[in-house]
Design a protein around this motif. Structure first.
Motif, PDB file in Angstrom:
ATOM      1  N   ARG A   1       0.833  -1.206   0.000  1.00 12.15           N
ATOM      2  CA  ARG A   1       0.000   0.000   0.000  1.00 12.15           C
ATOM      3  C   ARG A   1       0.865   1.252   0.000  1.00 12.15           C
ATOM      4  O   ARG A   1       0.630   2.179  -0.779  1.00 12.15           O
ATOM      5  N   ALA A   2       1.856   1.295   0.879  1.00  7.18           N
ATOM      6  CA  ALA A   2       2.716   2.476   0.977  1.00  7.18           C
ATOM      7  C   ALA A   2       3.423   2.750  -0.346  1.00  7.18           C
ATOM      8  O   ALA A   2       3.500   3.899  -0.794  1.00  7.18           O
ATOM      9  N   ALA A   3       3.917   1.713  -0.991  1.00  4.87           N
ATOM     10  CA  ALA A   3       4.638   1.889  -2.255  1.00  4.87           C
ATOM     11  C   ALA A   3       3.704   2.324  -3.379  1.00  4.87           C
ATOM     12  O   ALA A   3       4.017   3.237  -4.149  1.00  4.87           O
ATOM     13  N   VAL A   4       2.543   1.679  -3.460  1.00  5.86           N
ATOM     14  CA  VAL A   4       1.610   1.953  -4.552  1.00  5.86           C
ATOM     15  C   VAL A   4       1.000   3.352  -4.432  1.00  5.86           C
ATOM     16  O   VAL A   4       0.827   4.046  -5.429  1.00  5.86           O
ATOM     17  N   MET A   5       0.696   3.767  -3.228  1.00  4.60           N
ATOM     18  CA  MET A   5      -0.003   5.041  -3.040  1.00  4.60           C
ATOM     19  C   MET A   5       0.931   6.246  -2.920  1.00  4.60           C
ATOM     20  O   MET A   5       0.473   7.397  -2.985  1.00  4.60           O
ATOM     21  N   ARG A   6       2.207   6.003  -2.771  1.00  3.73           N
ATOM     22  CA  ARG A   6       3.147   7.098  -2.487  1.00  3.73           C
ATOM     23  C   ARG A   6       3.048   8.250  -3.495  1.00  3.73           C
ATOM     24  O   ARG A   6       2.906   9.411  -3.102  1.00  3.73           O
ATOM     25  N   ALA A   7       3.151   7.976  -4.780  1.00  2.00           N
ATOM     26  CA  ALA A   7       3.157   9.052  -5.783  1.00  2.00           C
ATOM     27  C   ALA A   7       1.874   9.878  -5.728  1.00  2.00           C
ATOM     28  O   ALA A   7       1.934  11.121  -5.762  1.00  2.00           O
ATOM     29  N   ASP A   8       0.715   9.222  -5.637  1.00  4.29           N
ATOM     30  CA  ASP A   8      -0.549   9.962  -5.583  1.00  4.29           C
ATOM     31  C   ASP A   8      -0.659  10.776  -4.300  1.00  4.29           C
ATOM     32  O   ASP A   8      -1.100  11.928  -4.319  1.00  4.29           O
ATOM     33  N   LEU A   9      -0.276  10.185  -3.181  1.00  2.96           N
ATOM     34  CA  LEU A   9      -0.357  10.915  -1.913  1.00  2.96           C
ATOM     35  C   LEU A   9       0.624  12.078  -1.884  1.00  2.96           C
ATOM     36  O   LEU A   9       0.298  13.157  -1.371  1.00  2.96           O
ATOM     37  N   GLU A  10       1.827  11.895  -2.438  1.00  8.42           N
ATOM     38  CA  GLU A  10       2.783  13.000  -2.495  1.00  8.42           C
ATOM     39  C   GLU A  10       2.246  14.120  -3.386  1.00  8.42           C
ATOM     40  O   GLU A  10       2.352  15.298  -3.042  1.00  8.42           O
ATOM     41  N   ARG A  11       1.670  13.760  -4.525  1.00  8.37           N
ATOM     42  CA  ARG A  11       1.101  14.749  -5.438  1.00  8.37           C
ATOM     43  C   ARG A  11       0.021  15.578  -4.739  1.00  8.37           C
ATOM     44  O   ARG A  11      -0.109  16.776  -4.964  1.00  8.37           O
ATOM     45  N   LEU A  12      -0.749  14.934  -3.854  1.00 13.18           N
ATOM     46  CA  LEU A  12      -1.817  15.621  -3.127  1.00 13.18           C
ATOM     47  C   LEU A  12      -1.330  16.264  -1.831  1.00 13.18           C
ATOM     48  O   LEU A  12      -2.120  16.851  -1.092  1.00 13.18           O
ATOM     49  N   GLY A  13      -0.031  16.127  -1.540  1.00 14.20           N
ATOM     50  CA  GLY A  13       0.533  16.702  -0.321  1.00 14.20           C
ATOM     51  C   GLY A  13       0.091  15.997   0.941  1.00 14.20           C
ATOM     52  O   GLY A  13       0.044  16.592   2.014  1.00 14.20           O
ATOM     53  N   ARG A  14      -0.202  14.689   0.831  1.00 11.81           N
ATOM     54  CA  ARG A  14      -0.763  13.949   1.960  1.00 11.81           C
ATOM     55  C   ARG A  14       0.054  12.721   2.355  1.00 11.81           C
ATOM     56  O   ARG A  14      -0.412  11.894   3.133  1.00 11.81           O
ATOM     57  N   TYR A  15       1.263  12.572   1.812  1.00 12.28           N
ATOM     58  CA  TYR A  15       2.046  11.372   2.133  1.00 12.28           C
ATOM     59  C   TYR A  15       2.695  11.510   3.499  1.00 12.28           C
ATOM     60  O   TYR A  15       3.368  12.494   3.798  1.00 12.28           O
ATOM     61  N   ASP A  16       2.485  10.509   4.323  1.00 14.14           N
ATOM     62  CA  ASP A  16       3.132  10.386   5.627  1.00 14.14           C
ATOM     63  C   ASP A  16       3.545   8.930   5.747  1.00 14.14           C
ATOM     64  O   ASP A  16       2.689   8.036   5.725  1.00 14.14           O
ATOM     65  N   GLU A  17       4.830   8.690   5.851  1.00 13.61           N
ATOM     66  CA  GLU A  17       5.376   7.331   5.817  1.00 13.61           C
ATOM     67  C   GLU A  17       4.757   6.411   6.863  1.00 13.61           C
ATOM     68  O   GLU A  17       4.523   5.231   6.606  1.00 13.61           O
ATOM     69  N   HIS A  18       4.479   6.906   8.028  1.00 16.59           N
ATOM     70  CA  HIS A  18       3.865   6.077   9.076  1.00 16.59           C
ATOM     71  C   HIS A  18       2.355   5.940   8.849  1.00 16.59           C
ATOM     72  O   HIS A  18       1.804   4.836   8.907  1.00 16.59           O
ATOM     73  N   ARG A  19       1.703   7.054   8.582  1.00 16.13           N
ATOM     74  CA  ARG A  19       0.241   7.059   8.467  1.00 16.13           C
ATOM     75  C   ARG A  19      -0.260   6.174   7.334  1.00 16.13           C
ATOM     76  O   ARG A  19      -1.286   5.502   7.463  1.00 16.13           O
ATOM     77  N   VAL A  20       0.459   6.154   6.198  1.00 20.82           N
ATOM     78  CA  VAL A  20       0.018   5.361   5.049  1.00 20.82           C
ATOM     79  C   VAL A  20      -0.056   3.871   5.406  1.00 20.82           C
ATOM     80  O   VAL A  20      -0.940   3.157   4.945  1.00 20.82           O
ATOM     81  N   ARG A  21       0.836   3.416   6.251  1.00 19.50           N
ATOM     82  CA  ARG A  21       0.825   2.017   6.690  1.00 19.50           C
ATOM     83  C   ARG A  21      -0.198   1.793   7.806  1.00 19.50           C
ATOM     84  O   ARG A  21      -0.910   0.798   7.823  1.00 19.50           O
ATOM     85  N   GLN A  22      -0.256   2.733   8.744  1.00 20.04           N
ATOM     86  CA  GLN A  22      -1.144   2.568   9.894  1.00 20.04           C
ATOM     87  C   GLN A  22      -2.611   2.592   9.488  1.00 20.04           C
ATOM     88  O   GLN A  22      -3.422   1.841  10.039  1.00 20.04           O
ATOM     89  N   ARG A  23      -2.965   3.407   8.510  1.00 19.55           N
ATOM     90  CA  ARG A  23      -4.361   3.436   8.053  1.00 19.55           C
ATOM     91  C   ARG A  23      -4.765   2.073   7.503  1.00 19.55           C
ATOM     92  O   ARG A  23      -5.893   1.624   7.704  1.00 19.55           O
ATOM     93  N   PHE A  24      -3.852   1.401   6.827  1.00 20.78           N
ATOM     94  CA  PHE A  24      -4.152   0.056   6.339  1.00 20.78           C
ATOM     95  C   PHE A  24      -4.310  -0.904   7.512  1.00 20.78           C
ATOM     96  O   PHE A  24      -5.268  -1.674   7.573  1.00 20.78           O
TER      97      PHE A  24
END
Length: 146
Positions: free
Chosen positions: A21-44
């Protein structure tokens, strides 16, 4: 198209799935200014329910996951992540077609949300999803029974 299969998820799958999930969503979340390395995993981790999740395997090896969560008026397609090495070869389309056939057989509509600007939206539109509503971050889509 590569040889793929799905199997029921187990609690032991949570960490590898969180990493995909973290790898796949990284580019889209960064583009939207919402990438957080911990949060992306914890939400899953917080939303993971192995009872409604399948692991996607390609050639017998772990490649991603998808969930189909029953709700009052529909099933929610969630956590549909395919390792980037396996994207673009028809695997995602094959997995999605198989799950949608199940929902059609049950007479159940399917809902999902996808990030604004995500290329995954084109996949969903090709499979009959239409936009129901959207905001600055998410696009909510629905697919009627076919």
């Amino acid at each position: 198209m590569a040889d793929w299969d799905i199997r029921p998820a187990t609690t032991a799958d949570i960490e590898p799935l969180a990493e995909v999930r973290a790898a796949v969503m990284r580019a889209d979340l960064e583009r939207l200014g919402r990438y957080d390395e911990h949060r992306v995993r914890q939400r899953f981790r917080d939303a993971f329910d192995p009872a409604h999740t399948w692991v996607i395997e390609v050639g017998g090896e772990f490649a991603g996951c998808v969930a189909l969560r029953p709700a009052e008026d529909a099933h929610w397609l969630e956590h549909f992540y395919l390792d980037q090495r396996h994207q673009g070869g028809g695997i995602g389309s094959g997995v999605l077609s198989a799950l949608l056939a199940r929902c059609d057989a049950e007479g159940t509509l399917v809902r999902l949300d996808v990030l604004q600007g995500s290329p995954a939206r084109r996949l969903y539109e090709r499979h009959g999803f239409r936009v129901e509503s959207e905001d600055a971050v998410d696009v909510f889509m629905v697919r009627e029974v076919q």
